[in-house]
Design a protein around this motif. Structure first.
Motif, short mmCIF file in Angstrom:
data_model
loop_
_atom_site.label_atom_id
_atom_site.label_comp_id
_atom_site.label_asym_id
_atom_site.label_seq_id
_atom_site.Cartn_x
_atom_site.Cartn_y
_atom_site.Cartn_z
N ARG A 237 -64.50 -16.22 -13.97
CA ARG A 237 -63.30 -15.40 -14.09
C ARG A 237 -62.68 -15.19 -12.71
N ARG A 240 -61.33 -18.45 -11.49
CA ARG A 240 -60.31 -18.95 -12.41
C ARG A 240 -60.51 -20.41 -12.76
N GLY A 387 -62.19 -9.27 -19.71
CA GLY A 387 -61.42 -8.97 -18.50
C GLY A 387 -61.22 -7.48 -18.28
N GLU A 391 -59.70 -6.24 -13.01
CA GLU A 391 -58.70 -6.14 -11.94
C GLU A 391 -59.15 -5.15 -10.86
N LEU A 394 -61.68 -6.86 -8.72
CA LEU A 394 -61.06 -7.87 -7.85
C LEU A 394 -60.32 -7.20 -6.69
N ALA A 395 -59.63 -6.11 -6.98
CA ALA A 395 -58.90 -5.39 -5.94
C ALA A 395 -59.89 -4.85 -4.91
#
Ligand code: GDP
Length: 476
Positions: A237, A240, A387, A391, A394-395
């Motif tokens: 993930r 990607r 998912g 986010e 990832l941030a």
């Protein structure tokens, strides 16, 4: 292989491509260009030419040709460049025609750059910067490499070396005076002042915590945790793409998988480690050993757990400067069961002690697990499949990379080699400052200048010093 050979090579990437660039460098570059193109274009101006095989007269291609007479060329030698159509047969025919021109041969790896170095076009640090520029995968790496190619480190080292030579000259003068039995104390002091100042400047550059090297290599983030927790799924993930095999069977990732990422312009190397667990399978034992090793050397470990499963074995957590605890598969948890492993009071009864999930969740509250994560810096609840929560993770990763590499772009040192040379310089300066005689000071300054010379590849230190001292005389 004589440096006076004229060399040629395909300088552009793997064919077929729209355009292919063939370069020729050396004393016969002009003859070779004339042999194929018929005549030389004006220096440094593109000319359109039909290239012919000199043996048969057959037309090979129509190409743009460029002519750079030395020394104002990339390599410092006469250089020609052919911009061909990038087909395999076009390139093969052109290279074959060139190889038939007398005095020409195929270049070896790096030979064009080597000639640029030998002709004083680039110093060693710039050569390394050029290599890094070609390999740069992210903006930050590109900028670091560019600055090095343009002499950020090389010019600084050369300025230091000039100062050292000045200090050495002063020391030699002091020695000359002492030969005459009359040593003015103030002759040596300026030399030692210079040495002290240089030592301070070099120490400041060395105190960069290896940031430049780190930016070159990237921040290393290891994904670790028990088998089947979802490590490969998360790696995919993040990356990607299908970099690691995602499999529902435990223990399939038996080696360490490495993925290079660009996170906000910063390089991050992600490692997917084999499931860390106790096992009898020798192949898997090796995988687990490597996993723990690799994860232990990482800058950050993402420790992934599957909160829907009981902890089968006591797990060994890798030691890394930072560990983040990731609770994966939250999509499988019943509503109200909030990771990390806490049953909220209002749901306690519904999934309570008789419910197997409730039991598992409670098991996870054991002191052992809490202790295992006593130095955890952050916790995230995610689903690598849906998912959810991803986010935020990832941030946080992007922020971590930014903070980790802060100031790295302005770092001067990008390789262990640079660090070693500067450490040797600093140590020699330190010994010079403590030396008991002018002769010893001079000897240590000379060693310091040699160490700096190794940094830029100017190994002719002695020659330069000799030249300086020939012209340098105080009353002698
Ligand atoms: P690894 O052994 O830790 O690398 O685990 P994998 O990534 O191979 O995943 C093991 C299994 O768990 C696979 O069948 C995945 O599809 C599944 N899985 C991974 N993450 C999640 C998740 O967030 N939710 C759900 N429902 N399944 C997941």
């Amino acid at each position: 292989m004589a440096a006076s050979d004229t060399i040629f090579a395909l300088s552009s990437g793997r064919p077929p491509s729209a355009i292919a660039v063939v370069r020729i460098s050396g004393p016969r570059a002009g003859d070779a260009l004339k042999a194929l193109a018929g005549k030389l274009p004006s220096p440094r101006q593109a000319g359109l030419a039909r290239l012919r095989d000199p043996a048969t007269g057959d037309v090979i291609d129509e190409a743009l040709v460029l002519w750079f007479p030395g020394p104002a060329s990339e390599t410092g030698e006469d250089t020609a460049e052919l911009q061909l159509h990038g087909g395999r047969a076009v390139i093969a025919a052109t290279l074959a025609a060139l190889s038939r021109v007398e005095g020409l041969r195929l270049a070896e790896a790096g030979e064009f750059t080597r000639r640029a170095f030998e002709n004083g076009k680039l110093d060693l640090t710039a050569v390394e910067g050029l290599a890094d520029l070609i390999m740069a995968e992210t903006e930050a790496q590109r900028r670091l490499a560019w600055r090095q190619l343009k002499g950020l480190l090389g010019n600084r080292a050369e300025a230091w070396r000039q100062k050292l030579i000045q200090a050495l000259a002063l020391t030699e003068a002091a020695i000359d005076f002492s030969d005459e039995g009359d040593v003015p104390a103030d002759v040596l002091w300026p030399a030692l002042d210079i040495a002290r100042e240089l030592k301070g400047e070099i120490a400041a550059v060395l105190a960069d915590q290896g940031r430049g090297e780190r930016l070159r290599d990237g921040v290393i983030v290891a994904i670790a945790g028990p088998p089947n927790a979802g490590k490969s799924t998360l790696l995919n993930r993040i990356a990607r793409r299908e970099a690691a095999i995602v499999s529902p069977y435990a223990g399939t990732t038996r080696d360490v998988i490495e993925v290079h990422l660009d996170l906000g312009g910063l390089p991050v190397t992600l490692l997917d480690t084999a499931g860390i667990r106790t096992t009898d399978d020798p192949v898997e034992i090796e995988g687990v050993r490597r996993a723990i090793d690799r994860a232990g050397g990482a800058d950050l470990v993402l420790w992934i757990e599957d909160p829907t499963r009981p902890l089968a074995e006591p797990t060994e957590k890798p030691a890394a400067p930072a560990v983040w605890r990731i609770h994966n598969k939250i999509d499988l948890l019943p509503a109200g069961c909030e990771p990390p492993f806490r049953v909220s009071a209002k749901n306690e009864r519904s999934i309570g002690p008789n419910n197997s999930l409730g039991n598992m969740v409670n098991e996870r509250l054991t002191a052992r697990n809490e202790q295992l994560f006593s130095n955890t810096e952050a916790e995230f609840s995610i689903s690598a499949v849906t998912g959810q929560g991803f986010e935020a993770l990832l941030a946080a990763l992007t922020r971590f990379a930014g903070e980790f590499l802060a100031g790295a772009e302005s770092a001067l040192l990008t390789r262990e080699r640079h660090r070693r040379a500067l450490q040797e310089t600093e140590q020699a300066l330190d010994r010079a400052l403590k030396a008991k005689s002018e002769e010893l000071v001079a000897e240590e300054l000379r060693l310091a200048a040699q160490a700096l010379g190794r940094l830029t590849g100017r190994v002719d230190v002695e020659d330069i010093l000799d030249a300086i001292f020939r012209d340098f005389c105080i009353g002698k």
